[in-house]
Every structure is written in structure tokens, then in C-alpha cells.
Design a protein around this motif. Structure first.
Motif, PDB file in Angstrom:
ATOM      1  N   MET A 222       5.107 -28.340 -12.913  1.00  0.00           N
ATOM      2  CA  MET A 222       4.194 -27.224 -13.041  1.00  0.00           C
ATOM      3  C   MET A 222       4.596 -26.434 -14.286  1.00  0.00           C
ATOM      4  N   THR A 223       3.605 -25.922 -14.982  1.00  0.00           N
ATOM      5  CA  THR A 223       3.875 -25.162 -16.198  1.00  0.00           C
ATOM      6  C   THR A 223       4.439 -23.782 -15.858  1.00  0.00           C
ATOM      7  N   MET A 224       4.820 -23.065 -16.893  1.00  0.00           N
ATOM      8  CA  MET A 224       5.435 -21.763 -16.700  1.00  0.00           C
ATOM      9  C   MET A 224       4.432 -20.707 -16.221  1.00  0.00           C
ATOM     10  N   VAL A 225       3.164 -20.835 -16.588  1.00  0.00           N
ATOM     11  CA  VAL A 225       2.166 -19.810 -16.261  1.00  0.00           C
ATOM     12  C   VAL A 225       2.003 -19.625 -14.750  1.00  0.00           C
ATOM     13  N   PRO A 226       1.766 -20.690 -13.966  1.00  0.00           N
ATOM     14  CA  PRO A 226       1.651 -20.472 -12.510  1.00  0.00           C
ATOM     15  C   PRO A 226       2.923 -19.910 -11.886  1.00  0.00           C
ATOM     16  N   LYS A 227       4.065 -20.314 -12.406  1.00  0.00           N
ATOM     17  CA  LYS A 227       5.330 -19.812 -11.856  1.00  0.00           C
ATOM     18  C   LYS A 227       5.469 -18.307 -12.083  1.00  0.00           C
ATOM     19  N   VAL A 228       5.120 -17.851 -13.281  1.00  0.00           N
ATOM     20  CA  VAL A 228       5.190 -16.423 -13.587  1.00  0.00           C
ATOM     21  C   VAL A 228       4.183 -15.651 -12.738  1.00  0.00           C
ATOM     22  N   ILE A 229       2.979 -16.212 -12.579  1.00  0.00           N
ATOM     23  CA  ILE A 229       1.948 -15.539 -11.790  1.00  0.00           C
ATOM     24  C   ILE A 229       2.390 -15.397 -10.335  1.00  0.00           C
ATOM     25  N   VAL A 230       2.937 -16.466  -9.756  1.00  0.00           N
ATOM     26  CA  VAL A 230       3.377 -16.403  -8.353  1.00  0.00           C
ATOM     27  C   VAL A 230       4.523 -15.409  -8.191  1.00  0.00           C
ATOM     28  N   LYS A 231       5.446 -15.388  -9.141  1.00  0.00           N
ATOM     29  CA  LYS A 231       6.543 -14.404  -9.068  1.00  0.00           C
ATOM     30  C   LYS A 231       6.009 -12.978  -9.158  1.00  0.00           C
ATOM     31  N   PHE A 232       4.954 -12.784  -9.938  1.00  0.00           N
ATOM     32  CA  PHE A 232       4.381 -11.453 -10.104  1.00  0.00           C
ATOM     33  C   PHE A 232       3.572 -11.014  -8.883  1.00  0.00           C
ATOM     34  N   ILE A 233       2.745 -11.922  -8.334  1.00  0.00           N
ATOM     35  CA  ILE A 233       1.845 -11.503  -7.255  1.00  0.00           C
ATOM     36  C   ILE A 233       2.464 -11.578  -5.865  1.00  0.00           C
ATOM     37  N   SER A 234       3.587 -12.270  -5.704  1.00  0.00           N
ATOM     38  CA  SER A 234       4.194 -12.396  -4.369  1.00  0.00           C
ATOM     39  C   SER A 234       4.505 -11.052  -3.718  1.00  0.00           C
ATOM     40  N   PRO A 235       5.152 -10.110  -4.414  1.00  0.00           N
ATOM     41  CA  PRO A 235       5.402  -8.814  -3.764  1.00  0.00           C
ATOM     42  C   PRO A 235       4.114  -8.062  -3.436  1.00  0.00           C
ATOM     43  N   ILE A 236       3.102  -8.225  -4.272  1.00  0.00           N
ATOM     44  CA  ILE A 236       1.824  -7.562  -4.025  1.00  0.00           C
ATOM     45  C   ILE A 236       1.164  -8.149  -2.784  1.00  0.00           C
ATOM     46  N   VAL A 237       1.188  -9.473  -2.663  1.00  0.00           N
ATOM     47  CA  VAL A 237       0.587 -10.132  -1.499  1.00  0.00           C
ATOM     48  C   VAL A 237       1.355  -9.776  -0.229  1.00  0.00           C
ATOM     49  N   MET A 238       2.680  -9.711  -0.310  1.00  0.00           N
ATOM     50  CA  MET A 238       3.478  -9.336   0.861  1.00  0.00           C
ATOM     51  C   MET A 238       3.161  -7.899   1.293  1.00  0.00           C
ATOM     52  N   THR A 239       2.983  -7.008   0.330  1.00  0.00           N
ATOM     53  CA  THR A 239       2.631  -5.622   0.650  1.00  0.00           C
ATOM     54  C   THR A 239       1.257  -5.558   1.308  1.00  0.00           C
ATOM     55  N   LEU A 240       0.308  -6.310   0.768  1.00  0.00           N
ATOM     56  CA  LEU A 240      -1.032  -6.350   1.358  1.00  0.00           C
ATOM     57  C   LEU A 240      -0.980  -6.890   2.786  1.00  0.00           C
ATOM     58  N   GLY A 241      -0.220  -7.958   3.007  1.00  0.00           N
ATOM     59  CA  GLY A 241      -0.102  -8.527   4.345  1.00  0.00           C
ATOM     60  C   GLY A 241       0.497  -7.546   5.334  1.00  0.00           C
ATOM     61  N   ALA A 242       1.552  -6.854   4.911  1.00  0.00           N
ATOM     62  CA  ALA A 242       2.171  -5.848   5.788  1.00  0.00           C
ATOM     63  C   ALA A 242       1.189  -4.719   6.085  1.00  0.00           C
ATOM     64  N   TYR A 243       0.429  -4.309   5.086  1.00  0.00           N
ATOM     65  CA  TYR A 243      -0.572  -3.255   5.285  1.00  0.00           C
ATOM     66  C   TYR A 243      -1.629  -3.689   6.303  1.00  0.00           C
ATOM     67  N   VAL A 244      -2.110  -4.920   6.185  1.00  0.00           N
ATOM     68  CA  VAL A 244      -3.142  -5.412   7.102  1.00  0.00           C
ATOM     69  C   VAL A 244      -2.602  -5.483   8.527  1.00  0.00           C
ATOM     70  N   VAL A 245      -1.358  -5.934   8.687  1.00  0.00           N
ATOM     71  CA  VAL A 245      -0.756  -5.990  10.026  1.00  0.00           C
ATOM     72  C   VAL A 245      -0.635  -4.588  10.618  1.00  0.00           C
ATOM     73  N   LEU A 246      -0.123  -3.658   9.850  1.00  0.00           N
ATOM     74  CA  LEU A 246       0.155  -2.319  10.376  1.00  0.00           C
ATOM     75  C   LEU A 246      -1.091  -1.458  10.560  1.00  0.00           C
ATOM     76  N   HIS A 247      -2.155  -1.751   9.833  1.00  0.00           N
ATOM     77  CA  HIS A 247      -3.365  -0.938   9.920  1.00  0.00           C
ATOM     78  C   HIS A 247      -4.537  -1.703  10.520  1.00  0.00           C
ATOM     79  N   GLY A 248      -4.285  -2.808  11.189  1.00  0.00           N
ATOM     80  CA  GLY A 248      -5.348  -3.640  11.731  1.00  0.00           C
ATOM     81  C   GLY A 248      -6.200  -2.956  12.773  1.00  0.00           C
ATOM     82  N   HIS A 249      -5.648  -2.010  13.486  1.00  0.00           N
ATOM     83  CA  HIS A 249      -6.415  -1.306  14.513  1.00  0.00           C
ATOM     84  C   HIS A 249      -7.251  -0.182  13.918  1.00  0.00           C
ATOM     85  N   LEU A 250      -7.022   0.149  12.649  1.00  0.00           N
ATOM     86  CA  LEU A 250      -7.776   1.212  11.993  1.00  0.00           C
ATOM     87  C   LEU A 250      -8.857   0.674  11.061  1.00  0.00           C
TER      88      LEU A 250
END
Length: 140
Positions: free
Chosen positions: A1-29
């Protein structure tokens, strides 16, 4: 795999994890909940598997920890349901009481159930990704 997808995944992983935690914690709202948030969280493992490969998944993700996480999510969900039966006389009864509308615990036990479902689904998806990573070529 080239460097571009690796950099993108490293960049968006914390954002996706934050979004997932937000959806879990606010699912009833808002739309979403434990299952949807758990899938979003597990999607990070899938991205790592697709971009970095099986060896990185097996090195980065301790699969025993995620097996335990899945089990504890199921036990927590069932335990909260049984406590509801014991305290209120209804299976999954609200033993936490009603909170303030619009706040994180406003739905009583529903928020707790969403959390346990999110933990179970996240652990289960990482387990599936790990099983895929452990499979050797030609074993299928």
C-alpha cells in the motif's frame, strides 16, 4: 500500500474513534446507539487491516482483550436487565430513575444498555477482523 492511505488512516482513526464513542454515549438522545457506535469503533480495526495488513492488526490489537471486552459487554447488558427485574419487577426495568431531559443520563437505564451494547459490538468486530488477520492464505 502506498504512503497516502497509511497517512490518511493514521489521521482519521482518532476522529472515527471519537465519533464512535459519541454515538454510543448519545444514542438515546439522537439517532444511533450502542450497535451503530460499536460498528463505527470497529471500523477502525477494519481500516487498519485493509491499509496496513494482517501483521499490523495482530501486533496492534490484543485479541484476548477484545474477547474479554465483548464478554463483559454481554454480561453488563444482561446484568443491567436482571437488576432491572430485581429492582422494578420488570425485565430491563429502569432502576436508575428518570434524569433531566436532554442530559446524558436522561433515559435512565437505556444509556447504560447502549454503552454495554457498544462495548460488545466493538469487541466482536475487532475479534472478527482479528480472525480474518489470523487466517493464512489458502486456509479458507
Amino acid at each position: 500500500m502506498t504512503m497516502v492511505p497509511k497517512v490518511i488512516v493514521k489521521f482519521i482513526s482518532p476522529i472515527v474513534m471519537t465519533l464512535g464513542a459519541y454515538v454510543v454515549l448519545h444514542g438515546h438522545l439522537s439517532p444511533g446507539g450502542g450497535f451503530q457506535g460499536g460498528v463505527i469503533l470497529g471500523g477502525v480495526a477494519a481500516l487498519v487491516f485493509l491499509v496496513f495488513g494482517a501483521d499490523v492488526v495482530l501486533h496492534r490489537f490484543n485479541l484476548e482483550k477484545y474477547t474479554l471486552m465483548e464478554a463483559l459487554g454481554g454480561i453488563g447488558f444482561a446484568g443491567a436487565a436482571i437488576i432491572g427485574l430485581w429492582k422494578t419487577g420488570f425485565f430491563m426495568g429502569d432502576f436508575l430513575g428518570v434524569g433531566i431531559t436532554g442530559k446524558i443520563l436522561s433515559a435512565g437505564v437505556v444509556a447504560l444498555m447502549n454503552f454495554f451494547v457498544g462495548v460488545k459490538v466493538f469487541g466482536g468486530i475487532v475479534e472478527v477482523i482479528g480472525a480474518m488477520a489470523e487466517t493464512k492464505e489458502g486456509e479458507f
